[in-house]
Scaffold this motif. Sequence first.
Motif, PDB file in Angstrom:
ATOM      1  N   VAL A   1      -9.285  13.538 -17.235  1.00  0.00           N
ATOM      2  CA  VAL A   1     -10.425  12.646 -17.051  1.00  0.00           C
ATOM      3  C   VAL A   1     -11.715  13.351 -17.446  1.00  0.00           C
ATOM      4  CG1 VAL A   1     -11.790  11.393 -15.328  1.00  0.00           C
ATOM      5  CG2 VAL A   1      -9.302  11.274 -15.256  1.00  0.00           C
TER       6      VAL A   1
ATOM      7  N   ASP B   1       0.853  -1.181   0.000  1.00  0.00           N
ATOM      8  CA  ASP B   1       0.000   0.000   0.000  1.00  0.00           C
ATOM      9  C   ASP B   1       0.890   1.233   0.000  1.00  0.00           C
ATOM     10  OD1 ASP B   1      -2.200   1.620   0.119  1.00  0.00           O
ATOM     11  OD2 ASP B   1      -2.544   1.331   2.263  1.00  0.00           O
TER      12      ASP B   1
ATOM     13  N   VAL C   1       1.549   5.326  -1.593  1.00  0.00           N
ATOM     14  CA  VAL C   1       0.940   6.514  -2.168  1.00  0.00           C
ATOM     15  C   VAL C   1       1.474   6.706  -3.582  1.00  0.00           C
ATOM     16  CG1 VAL C   1       0.684   9.013  -1.934  1.00  0.00           C
ATOM     17  CG2 VAL C   1       0.724   7.565   0.106  1.00  0.00           C
ATOM     18  N   ARG C   2       0.533   6.896  -4.519  1.00  0.00           N
ATOM     19  CA  ARG C   2       0.911   7.166  -5.909  1.00  0.00           C
ATOM     20  C   ARG C   2       0.101   8.354  -6.397  1.00  0.00           C
ATOM     21  NH1 ARG C   2       0.133   1.365  -8.644  1.00  0.00           N
ATOM     22  NH2 ARG C   2      -1.898   1.697  -7.724  1.00  0.00           N
ATOM     23  N   PRO C   3       0.607   9.068  -7.373  1.00  0.00           N
ATOM     24  CA  PRO C   3      -0.160  10.215  -7.880  1.00  0.00           C
ATOM     25  C   PRO C   3      -1.450   9.746  -8.556  1.00  0.00           C
ATOM     26  CG  PRO C   3       1.901   9.943  -9.114  1.00  0.00           C
ATOM     27  CD  PRO C   3       1.898   8.921  -8.017  1.00  0.00           C
ATOM     28  N   SER C   4      -2.467  10.562  -8.428  1.00  0.00           N
ATOM     29  CA  SER C   4      -3.756  10.248  -9.031  1.00  0.00           C
ATOM     30  C   SER C   4      -3.762  10.695 -10.490  1.00  0.00           C
ATOM     31  CB  SER C   4      -4.860  10.978  -8.259  1.00  0.00           C
ATOM     32  OG  SER C   4      -6.121  10.643  -8.770  1.00  0.00           O
ATOM     33  N   VAL C   5      -4.795  10.303 -11.211  1.00  0.00           N
ATOM     34  CA  VAL C   5      -4.937  10.736 -12.596  1.00  0.00           C
ATOM     35  C   VAL C   5      -5.278  12.225 -12.621  1.00  0.00           C
ATOM     36  CG1 VAL C   5      -5.497   9.112 -14.424  1.00  0.00           C
ATOM     37  CG2 VAL C   5      -6.913   9.187 -12.431  1.00  0.00           C
ATOM     38  N   ASP C   6      -4.906  12.892 -13.659  1.00  0.00           N
ATOM     39  CA  ASP C   6      -5.171  14.315 -13.798  1.00  0.00           C
ATOM     40  C   ASP C   6      -6.668  14.547 -14.007  1.00  0.00           C
ATOM     41  OD1 ASP C   6      -4.371  17.118 -14.252  1.00  0.00           O
ATOM     42  OD2 ASP C   6      -5.072  16.716 -16.296  1.00  0.00           O
ATOM     43  N   ARG C   7      -7.278  15.353 -13.140  1.00  0.00           N
ATOM     44  CA  ARG C   7      -8.720  15.600 -13.193  1.00  0.00           C
ATOM     45  C   ARG C   7      -9.128  16.201 -14.541  1.00  0.00           C
ATOM     46  NH1 ARG C   7     -12.910  16.328  -9.475  1.00  0.00           N
ATOM     47  NH2 ARG C   7     -11.463  16.320  -7.745  1.00  0.00           N
TER      48      ARG C   7
END
Length: 110
Positions: free
Chosen positions: A90, A79, A81-87
């Motif tokens: 999306v 588990d 932390v990774r960066p999320s997709v760019d809002r």
Amino acid sequence: MSETSNSAVSIDEVRHVAALANVELTAEELPRMARDLNAILGYIAELNELDTTGIAPMAQASEALGLTPAAHGETLRVDEVRPSVDRAAVMAEAPETDGRFFKVPKVIER
């Protein structure tokens, strides 16, 4: 199965739970559902009667079998932390959006 009358699920309670779950039950299904729920609660009551003193809590069945998860590949990924997709990227692909949220049609009516 040991079922006591004070723990029995009533037809009114079945109706209430069905309404909360947004499930429609026919008049014929109500008593059958009450009977099934009462049977489940009866089995749980039987399990609660067991003496589990000295029995360690078990998180995984593999522990009871003496298997080590790493040896058999039953491990979860780390588990991290990774960066999320760019809002913006999306939202650009969404069929309908207000720029921040997806817009979807209402599908549940009460």
